[in-house]
Structure formats: structure tokens, C-alpha cells
Design an enzyme around this catalytic site. Structure first.
Site, PDB file in Angstrom:
ATOM      1  N   LYS A 255       0.841  -1.203   0.000  1.00 43.50           N
ATOM      2  CA  LYS A 255       0.000   0.000   0.000  1.00 43.50           C
ATOM      3  C   LYS A 255       0.876   1.253   0.000  1.00 43.50           C
ATOM      4  CE  LYS A 255      -3.977   1.974   2.477  1.00 43.50           C
ATOM      5  NZ  LYS A 255      -4.886   1.809   3.639  1.00 43.50           N
TER       6      LYS A 255
ATOM      7  N   SER B 166      -9.731   2.024   2.672  1.00 40.69           N
ATOM      8  CA  SER B 166      -8.843   2.764   1.790  1.00 40.69           C
ATOM      9  C   SER B 166      -7.837   1.870   1.053  1.00 40.69           C
ATOM     10  CB  SER B 166      -8.064   3.802   2.600  1.00 40.69           C
ATOM     11  OG  SER B 166      -7.258   3.173   3.592  1.00 40.69           O
TER      12      SER B 166
ATOM     13  N   SER C  97     -10.146  -0.395   6.900  1.00 40.56           N
ATOM     14  CA  SER C  97      -9.557  -0.204   5.581  1.00 40.56           C
ATOM     15  C   SER C  97      -8.834  -1.409   5.004  1.00 40.56           C
ATOM     16  CB  SER C  97      -8.599   0.993   5.607  1.00 40.56           C
ATOM     17  OG  SER C  97      -9.309   2.201   5.673  1.00 40.56           O
TER      18      SER C  97
END
Length: 447
Positions: A50, A125, A149
């Protein structure tokens, strides 16, 4: 796509070919927009990262314009642990800007599509990480979970996503959103792979003052036949969609069929979770994001003086949702409102943690939804309040600092994945993975 467990057995030549094939597959699917860039580090098994986790010499931007041009000067602790274990950071995945979102629509790099249907969001996210794994563009990925997330995009994309107990995985090198809530965790094709990756990245770290002095490993002790006492939440599920309710009933029946004992419990009204979470998270975000001013690193928009440079940089560098949460955070921390909002939120947070502690005196796990429904279509959560309310099932886990794991249970009538989460008591990751492995075996989603 081979599993992480299988990939760890590849020899050097096989790994080189596997990475070449994987890169070609990523380049052949640009419309998914799961990856921001592909850059292999090391000779190990490729794992997607990420875009808010530091990888030395990579551009790491947290999906934001304000960090364009920043190059990470060091590795996050989780990256160092991966490299030592024979894994390689392979590419950075798309995300909501500074992890503030539920759809991966707010990224500076554009939206990520859901591999099951491009009209639907992948969640957020960590939407890029979830989409990459679900599409077979990653063996596994790392995400971060502040209020769901990891778990929510895992549910929307039909993969496994695990949020560890707060403190079990070092946050050193993670771009901070809300420091008392953030945790890095694995996103994988199955429960066993999640346990393997969790073992690799977890453990005490002197560089993280909130790191727990625990180094227990779970993957070599997985036991899907272990019988557990599991709480279900009948009233808590009433606000969920029909698809989620059906998946919940299927999961309960599957757990009973596997020999687990099911008991009914209830949690306090989720409106208290949402209030406490968004006050806490935005307050911490306002403090953490104050460092992005265009002076020390990242983008700078010059002004006539220093103050104007700050204003121009932050006005043009941050997106709408990030600005909104910074303003909310500054408001609840401001003089005259601190006691009325922030202090009350912390008292509520303590109540939430206490209710979980009481339940776990009697049970081993809790079965809960992750989101009220399946993945929405792009644009359906354009109202910020609708987006905030969609977190009602996921955020209490972060407020209480507990471990939880999302796994796919079924599909909706229109073919989208439906996931649920199992929640365990603090530091009971072994119990969490054992229960999840048992449920995974019973529902047999991959078939």
C-alpha cells in the site's frame, strides 16, 4: 494465481519467471488501476505494498498530491521483516488519499475498479491492495486498517483481510492517519496465507513505542478442527442488507455444522461507535497531517511569504475529504469544544472496549458484518455522511484495539462478494485464525 505458501517454495529461476509473468499481467490490465507503480525490491516472493508504507528509494505518497516528489529514505519495519523472510516489495498499490475513504475514489492517481465488476468500488482505503489480490495481480499484499480499511475492501473484493491487535505489528514507517487506531495487516487469497504473512510482519519493535512485547507465531499451529464458542449479534445485523443477512445466516449454519457453539449477544448502538471514531480519528489526523506544509518534503506551492506558502501548498495539495477531516479534527480539539467532543469520545471509546472485554469473558470469537451491504457502485457514496455511516460495523474493532479477520462467505444476487468478519480478544490471533480457517473450509467460497 499460486498461493503465498506455494510461492515461498519456488526456486530462484522460477521466481524470476513468475515475477516477469506477473508484471506482464499487471501491464495488460491498466484499467483496473490497482497499482500506482511496479518496482521490484530484492529476490524474494513479490508482495504488493500500500502506498502509505515506506519502501526505501520508492516514491511513497499516500495517494496524495501533496507528497508528489517525496522519495522514502528508509524501509518500514514490516518491509525489513519481509526482506529477511524471503519476500520482496513488488509495487505500490492505490489507496484513498491518506487512507481517508471507503471507495478508493479519492486517490490522486484516480479510482481503482473492483475486479468482479468495473462499475463497483473495490472498497477503501486499501482498495488497490484488495483489487490486486482479487484479480490475480498479486500473490498477497499489505494494507493498513484505521477503521476497516483492510477488512472492508477485502469483503468487497472477495479476499481475506486481517487487522492485527493494536501493537502486534509495528507502525514504524506507516504514514500516520490516526496513530491510536492504525494497524498494518495482510491481504491474501486465503486464511493460511494471511497467517503466514502475519507471522512474518508481526513482533515487537523498539522503533514503535506502542509495539507490544509479544512475538507469538500462529501459522505452524493452525487448527481448523478446534471447537470454539462464538457470539452472534442478531439485532446488530438488522440494519444490514438482505445480501449481508443471508451471508450471516449461512456463516452461522456453517459454524454450527463445524461443531462450534453459537451464543447470542448484543452490542451498544453503533451510533456511539461512529461518533467516537470520527471525533478520535479526525482529531489525530489534524495533528498528524500538520507536518505536510511543503517545506520539508513533497510538493510546494510558493506564496508571497511563508504563511501564504503554507496555505497554498495545503489548499492545492490536499483533496476535499482530507481537508474535511482536518477541519473536523481542528474543531473538536479547539478551545471550548475539546471537553464537549474529544473527552466524551474517549469515554465512549472506553465503554466500547469494556463491552468487548465482557463478551470475551464468555466467548472465543464474535461473528459480525463488515459493511451494511455489498460494494456500492461508483458515486453512490458521494455524500460524506453516507460514507461515514457505512463504517458502522468495522470501526469499533479499531477503537477497542482488537484483532479481526474478513473472509468471503457468499455472493450477492448480482454476483458481488459478501464478506463477514470474525473478531477475537486482544492478542488472541491464534484463536482468530483457527476460527477463520474452520469457517473458510465450511463455506468453501473458492468453489
Amino acid at each position: 494465481m499460486i498461493t503465498l505458501k506455494e510461492a515461498l517454495k519456488l526456486n530462484k529461476e522460477e521466481l524470476v519467471k513468475f515475477k516477469d509473468d506477473l508484471k506482464a499481467k499487471i501491464e495488460a490490465n491498466p484499467e483496473l488501476n490497482a497499482y500506482i507503480s511496479v518496482d521490484n525490491v530484492g529476490d524474494g516472493v513479490p508482495v504488493a505494498i500500500k502506498d502509505n508504507i515506506q519502501v526505501k528509494n520508492w516514491s511513497v505518497t499516500s495517494g496524495s498530491n501533496i507528497l508528489q516528489g517525496y522519495i522514502a529514505p528508509y524501509n518500514a519495519t514490516v518491509i525489513e521483516k519481509m526482506l529477511k523472510a524471503g519476500l520482496s516489495p513488488f509495487g505500490r498499490t492505490n489507496m484513498d488519499e491518506f487512507a481517508m475513504g471507503s471507495t478508493t475514489e479519492s486517490s490522486f492517481y484516480g479510482k481503482t475498479q473492483n475486479p468482479h465488476n468495473p462499475e463497483y468500488v473495490p472498497g477503501g482505503s486499501s482498495g488497490g491492495s484488495a483489487a490486486a489480490v482479487a484479480a490475480g495481480l498479486a500473490v498477497a499484499a499489505l494494507g493498513s486498517d484505521t477503521g476497516g480499511s483492510i477488512r472492508q475492501p477485502a469483503s468487497f473484493c472477495g479476499i481475506v483481510g486481517m487487522k492485527p491487535t493494536y501493537g502486534r505489528v509495528s507502525r514504524y514507517g506507516l504514514g500516520a492517519y490516526a496513530s491510536s487506531l492504525d494497524q498494518i495487516g495482510p491481504m491474501t487469497q486465503n486464511v493460511e496465507d494471511a497467517a503466514i504473512l502475519y507471522d512474518i510482519i508481526s513482533g515487537h519493535d523498539v522503533k514503535d513505542s506502542t509495539s507490544a512485547p509479544k512475538d507469538d507465531k500462529v501459522s505452524d499451529k493452525l487448527d481448523a478442527d478446534r471447537k470454539l464458542r462464538i457470539a452472534v449479534l442478531p439485532k446488530h445485523v438488522e440494519n444490514a442488507s438482505t445480501d449481508v443477512k443471508n451471508a450471516y445466516e449461512k456463516a452461522i449454519a456453517s459454524l454450527e455444522n463445524a461443531g462450534h457453539e453459537i451464543v447470542n449477544y448484543e452490542l451498544m448502538d453503533a451510533k456511539f461507535d461512529i461518533s467516537a471514531y470520527y471525533i478520535t480519528a479526525t482529531a489525530e489526523a489534524a495533528t498528524n497531517l500538520a507536518r505536510y506544509d511543503g517545506i520539508r518534503y513533497g510538493n510546494r506551492v510558493e506564496g508571497k511569504n511563508l504563511e501564504e506558502t503554507f496555505v497554498n501548498t495545503r489548499s492545492q495539495g490536499f483533496g476535499d475529504e482530507v481537508k474535511r477531516r482536518i477541519m473536523l479534527g481542528n474543531f473538536v480539539l479547539s478551545s471550548g469544544y475539546y471537553e464537549a467532543y474529544y473527552v466524551k469520545a474517549q469515554k465512549t471509546r472506553h465503554m466500547i472496549k469494556e463491552q468487548y472485554e465482557n463478551i470475551f469473558k464468555d466467548v472465543d470469537l464474535i461473528l459480525s458484518p463488515i459493511a451494511p451491504g455489498i460494494a456500492p457502485k461508483f458515486g453512490e457514496l458521494s455524500n460524506p455522511m453516507d460514507m461515514y455511516l457505512s463504517d458502522l460495523y468495522s470501526i469499533s474493532v479499531n477503537l477497542a484495539g482488537l484483532p479481526a479477520l474478513s473472509l468471503p462467505i457468499s455472493k450477492s444476487d448480482n454476483g458481488m462478494p459478501v464478506g463477514l468478519q470474525l473478531i477475537a480478544n486482544a492478542y488472541e490471533e491464534q484463536t482468530l485464525f483457527d476460527g477463520a480457517l474452520s469457517l473458510e473450509r465450511e463455506v468453501n467460497f473458492s468453489k
